[in-house]
Design an enzyme around this catalytic site. Structure first.
Site, PDB file in Angstrom:
ATOM      1  N   HIS A 113      26.322  27.353 -10.849  1.00 25.28           N
ATOM      2  CA  HIS A 113      26.701  27.149  -9.457  1.00 25.28           C
ATOM      3  C   HIS A 113      28.122  27.691  -9.275  1.00 25.28           C
ATOM      4  O   HIS A 113      29.065  27.188  -9.882  1.00 25.28           O
ATOM      5  CB  HIS A 113      26.702  25.661  -9.114  1.00 25.28           C
ATOM      6  CG  HIS A 113      25.359  25.099  -8.774  1.00 25.28           C
ATOM      7  ND1 HIS A 113      24.382  24.886  -9.720  1.00 25.28           N
ATOM      8  CD2 HIS A 113      24.832  24.691  -7.588  1.00 25.28           C
ATOM      9  CE1 HIS A 113      23.311  24.366  -9.137  1.00 25.28           C
ATOM     10  NE2 HIS A 113      23.556  24.241  -7.839  1.00 25.28           N
ATOM     11  N   HIS A 157      16.110  28.427  -7.308  1.00 26.44           N
ATOM     12  CA  HIS A 157      17.179  27.435  -7.147  1.00 26.44           C
ATOM     13  C   HIS A 157      16.660  26.262  -6.324  1.00 26.44           C
ATOM     14  O   HIS A 157      16.663  26.285  -5.090  1.00 26.44           O
ATOM     15  CB  HIS A 157      18.393  28.076  -6.464  1.00 26.44           C
ATOM     16  CG  HIS A 157      19.626  27.232  -6.524  1.00 26.44           C
ATOM     17  ND1 HIS A 157      20.805  27.670  -7.090  1.00 26.44           N
ATOM     18  CD2 HIS A 157      19.875  25.970  -6.092  1.00 26.44           C
ATOM     19  CE1 HIS A 157      21.721  26.719  -7.004  1.00 26.44           C
ATOM     20  NE2 HIS A 157      21.178  25.674  -6.387  1.00 26.44           N
ATOM     21  N   ASP A 165      15.765  16.383  -8.070  1.00 22.08           N
ATOM     22  CA  ASP A 165      16.153  15.154  -7.382  1.00 22.08           C
ATOM     23  C   ASP A 165      16.518  15.397  -5.925  1.00 22.08           C
ATOM     24  O   ASP A 165      16.892  14.456  -5.216  1.00 22.08           O
ATOM     25  CB  ASP A 165      17.311  14.460  -8.106  1.00 22.08           C
ATOM     26  CG  ASP A 165      18.501  15.372  -8.345  1.00 22.08           C
ATOM     27  OD1 ASP A 165      18.374  16.593  -8.136  1.00 22.08           O
ATOM     28  OD2 ASP A 165      19.568  14.873  -8.748  1.00 22.08           O
ATOM     29  N   ASP A 213      17.225  25.034  -2.519  1.00 19.54           N
ATOM     30  CA  ASP A 213      18.266  24.135  -3.006  1.00 19.54           C
ATOM     31  C   ASP A 213      17.761  22.700  -3.077  1.00 19.54           C
ATOM     32  O   ASP A 213      17.436  22.199  -4.148  1.00 19.54           O
ATOM     33  CB  ASP A 213      19.534  24.234  -2.155  1.00 19.54           C
ATOM     34  CG  ASP A 213      20.774  23.751  -2.898  1.00 19.54           C
ATOM     35  OD1 ASP A 213      20.695  23.523  -4.118  1.00 19.54           O
ATOM     36  OD2 ASP A 213      21.832  23.618  -2.254  1.00 19.54           O
ATOM     37  N   GLY A 249      27.324  20.385  -9.325  1.00 18.89           N
ATOM     38  CA  GLY A 249      28.265  19.377  -8.858  1.00 18.89           C
ATOM     39  C   GLY A 249      29.398  20.035  -8.098  1.00 18.89           C
ATOM     40  O   GLY A 249      29.419  21.254  -7.903  1.00 18.89           O
ATOM     41  N   HIS A 255      16.513  21.772  -6.761  1.00 13.37           N
ATOM     42  CA  HIS A 255      16.843  20.594  -7.563  1.00 13.37           C
ATOM     43  C   HIS A 255      15.719  19.569  -7.488  1.00 13.37           C
ATOM     44  O   HIS A 255      15.291  19.186  -6.393  1.00 13.37           O
ATOM     45  CB  HIS A 255      18.145  19.968  -7.066  1.00 13.37           C
ATOM     46  CG  HIS A 255      19.348  20.827  -7.285  1.00 13.37           C
ATOM     47  ND1 HIS A 255      20.176  20.690  -8.378  1.00 13.37           N
ATOM     48  CD2 HIS A 255      19.861  21.853  -6.558  1.00 13.37           C
ATOM     49  CE1 HIS A 255      21.154  21.578  -8.312  1.00 13.37           C
ATOM     50  NE2 HIS A 255      20.986  22.307  -7.217  1.00 13.37           N
ATOM     51  N   GLU A 261      29.958  28.629  -3.929  1.00 12.13           N
ATOM     52  CA  GLU A 261      29.295  27.887  -2.853  1.00 12.13           C
ATOM     53  C   GLU A 261      30.352  27.225  -1.979  1.00 12.13           C
ATOM     54  O   GLU A 261      30.495  27.542  -0.803  1.00 12.13           O
ATOM     55  CB  GLU A 261      28.351  26.837  -3.433  1.00 12.13           C
ATOM     56  CG  GLU A 261      27.660  25.981  -2.374  1.00 12.13           C
ATOM     57  CD  GLU A 261      26.843  24.850  -2.969  1.00 12.13           C
ATOM     58  OE1 GLU A 261      26.059  24.253  -2.218  1.00 12.13           O
ATOM     59  OE2 GLU A 261      26.998  24.551  -4.169  1.00 12.13           O
TER      60      GLU A 261
END
Length: 382
Positions: free
Chosen positions: A212, A23, A27, A304, A185, A25, A215
């Protein structure tokens, strides 16, 4: 020093240990210096800082707000400089290099192709640029003495309406660098069932996906992700703790959903530092990973967003070692869990476990034992 002394790893041993990341990202892991250079090339003038060190600090402080929506706002800057093939290639290559340098041997990196179309790229061009970057990063890592394999997870934004399109894209590239699908998101107001058509499509295609869930939102998000959508893994999933009751005498009772997650060995993609930033947990000591580890849930440790959290896989494990006293055996357990849960074929997962992960930890444990023996011998008077 006794035989009962736990084999607590040193920071150097943690860094050198083979790690698996599920996990992370794309970006959310750029080098600050790269952001500044890409912004200059793109004519992007909205960066809050133009010094690399100060920019890195700004990202961490902006993300450290205790709010998931505020945390997600930081991505406006990183996505803004990832709108060309060259930029995507560079970011992906550096991602693979940085992870390999940190001891990661296998990684699944997620990104949303729909967020990189502002300069006229097609979805396919985005995927191919990122794939090419990962392959280049793998080559550079190998040249510097590291081994890493990187697969991509294509993400659809849960507030948008392109999930089926992105799922179809992931399926087209499933034999060319893409290993699965995800939605990401803000959870509140955007339940996973909103994209049920995408998940139904992927199930018909026998493809893999994570969601996701659990969370920033609670048990209903987890329940929908599993029972309506059929997720293979849960991104974060920390709110499963809300279905676990701990009595004053220490006895533990699992609710129906928590029992299902544990019994079915649903992998949870835990991201401790990120969870603190978004208020999913109050502290490392209070993070659900401690109790869930004792209860033998299928847990994995992840980063993350390395830039926003100022973290790495090594730092995540350092926090867990310092907080819970986790040993090399615990680290191996988390790592094998992650490799078992990866979205690549079984025989390839097994080979990574038996040929890379277990031998790597065996070497570290032997090294630790030698150090302890030498320390004990040196303390004996002659």
């Amino acid at each position: 020093m006794t035989s009962e002394t736990p084999n607590l790893p040193t920071p150097d041993q943690i860094r050198r240990s083979p790690k698996v990341l599920l996990h992370d990202h794309l970006d959310g892991g750029l080098r600050p210096g790269t952001i500044i250079e890409l912004a200059r090339e793109a004519g992007y003038e909205s960066l809050p800082e133009t010094d690399a060190d100060k920019l890195g600090i700004w990202f961490r402080e902006a993300a450290d707000s205790g709010s998931l929506p505020r945390y997600l706002e930081t991505f406006a800057h990183t996505c803004a400089v990832m709108q060309t093939k060259a930029a995507l290639f560079r970011v992906a290559a550096e991602c693979a290099e940085d992870l390999a340098e940190d001891g990661v041997v296998y990684a699944e990196i997620r990104y949303a192709p729909e967020q990189h179309l502002e300069a006229g790229l097609t979805l396919e061009e985005v995927v191919e640029a990122v794939n090419d970057g990962f392959r280049e990063g793998e080559r550079r890592a190998k040249a510097s003495g590291h081994r890493i394999r990187v697969g991509a997870l294509l993400t659809a934004m849960r507030h948008a309406a392109r999930a089926l399109e992105i799922a179809e894209l992931a399926n087209r590239y499933r034999d060319n660098g893409v290993v699965g699908f995800d939605i990401a998101g803000a959870e509140a107001g955007f339940p996973p069932t909103r994209h049920l058509d995408a998940f139904e499509y992927l199930k018909r295609e026998n493809n893999h996906f994570t969601i996701h869930a659990g969370e920033a939102f609670g048990l209903p998000s987890i329940w929908q992700a599993l029972q309506w959508c059929g997720a293979d893994r849960l991104g974060h999933g920390v709110k499963i703790i809300d279905d676990i009751e701990v009595a004053e005498d220490g006895s533990v009772t699992l609710g129906r959903l928590a029992s299902y997650v544990r019994d079915k060995r649903i992998p949870l993609e835990m991201c401790p530092t990120s969870n603190l930033q978004t208020a999913a947990a109050a502290s490392y000591a209070e993070h659900p990973i401690g109790l869930l580890r004792k209860l033998h849930f299928r847990l994995t440790v992840n980063t993350d967003n390395r830039l926003m959290s100022g973290t790495s896989m090594s730092r995540e494990f350092e926090h867990l070692v310092d907080t819970f006293g986790y040993t090399l055996d615990d680290m191996q357990w988390f790592t094998v869990n992650a490799m078992k849960s990866a979205f690549i074929p079984f025989d390839e997962r097994l080979a990574m476990i038996n040929e890379v992960i277990k031998p790597g930890y065996a070497e570290l444990k032997s090294e630790w034992l030698f150090q302890q023996t030498a320390s004990t011998s040196g303390s004996v008077s002659v």
